[in-house]
Scaffold this motif. Structure first.
Motif, short mmCIF file in Angstrom:
data_model
loop_
_atom_site.label_atom_id
_atom_site.label_comp_id
_atom_site.label_asym_id
_atom_site.label_seq_id
_atom_site.Cartn_x
_atom_site.Cartn_y
_atom_site.Cartn_z
N GLU A 65 0.83 -1.21 0.00
CA GLU A 65 0.00 0.00 0.00
C GLU A 65 0.86 1.25 0.00
O GLU A 65 0.59 2.21 -0.73
N MET A 66 1.89 1.25 0.82
CA MET A 66 2.76 2.43 0.92
C MET A 66 3.54 2.65 -0.38
O MET A 66 3.79 3.79 -0.77
N GLU A 67 3.90 1.56 -1.04
CA GLU A 67 4.57 1.69 -2.34
C GLU A 67 3.59 2.27 -3.37
O GLU A 67 3.94 3.18 -4.13
N GLU A 68 2.37 1.76 -3.39
CA GLU A 68 1.35 2.27 -4.31
C GLU A 68 1.04 3.74 -4.07
O GLU A 68 0.74 4.48 -5.00
N ARG A 74 10.62 0.31 -3.48
CA ARG A 74 10.95 -1.11 -3.37
C ARG A 74 11.95 -1.42 -4.47
O ARG A 74 11.68 -1.21 -5.64
N LYS A 75 13.11 -1.92 -4.06
CA LYS A 75 14.14 -2.27 -5.03
C LYS A 75 14.39 -3.76 -4.95
O LYS A 75 14.77 -4.28 -3.90
N GLU A 76 14.15 -4.44 -6.06
CA GLU A 76 14.32 -5.88 -6.12
C GLU A 76 15.59 -6.21 -6.89
O GLU A 76 15.83 -5.67 -7.96
N SER A 87 13.03 1.65 1.02
CA SER A 87 13.51 2.95 1.49
C SER A 87 12.39 3.96 1.30
O SER A 87 11.40 3.70 0.62
N LEU A 88 12.55 5.11 1.92
CA LEU A 88 11.56 6.16 1.76
C LEU A 88 11.74 6.87 0.43
O LEU A 88 12.87 7.13 0.01
#
Length: 119
Positions: A65-68, A74-76, A87-88
């Motif tokens: 949710e926070m990524e959306e 998010r780094k994969e 990270s923020l």
């Protein structure tokens, strides 16, 4: 400074205050913001260990949710086993002064109340 964040006749959810709450409300989102602000980059398991009693599923949902919402990145990394770092985002970092103000308020107003209750 304005009198109220919610003008008469306007629903709370339709205000800036309501919007902010929709992004950071709930039991864990502000805690996630806090840990990411402290550590800059964290992997999932470290975040999970840092947050008391959060389930794997709940943390996964909160992070998604926070990524959306554009608050975290998010780094994969394409490797085995998979590695993902959080990270923020710049938008997420812009909320840190709000968290700092909450911390200051708690130190000024919460501590004497807690001491009186325990004394």
């Amino acid at each position: 400074m304005r009198e109220t964040c919610v003008p008469p006749g306007v629903k709370l959810k339709d205000t800036g205050f309501g919007y902010t709450l929709s992004l950071i409300g709930g039991k864990y989102k502000m805690i996630i913001l806090y840990w990411l602000s402290e550590h800059k980059v964290m992997r999932f398991n470290k975040l999970k260990r840092s947050i008391d009693n959060i389930s794997f599923k709940t943390l996964s949902v909160m992070l998604k949710e926070m990524e959306e919402d554009g608050l975290i990145l998010r780094k994969e990394f394409p490797q085995v086993p998979p590695k993902v770092e959080y990270s923020l985002s710049e938008r997420g970092r812009s909320l840190i002064p709000v968290l700092n103000m909450m911390c200051e308020w708690g130190e000024k107003n919460g501590m004497p109340v807690l001491e009186a209750a325990n004394g």
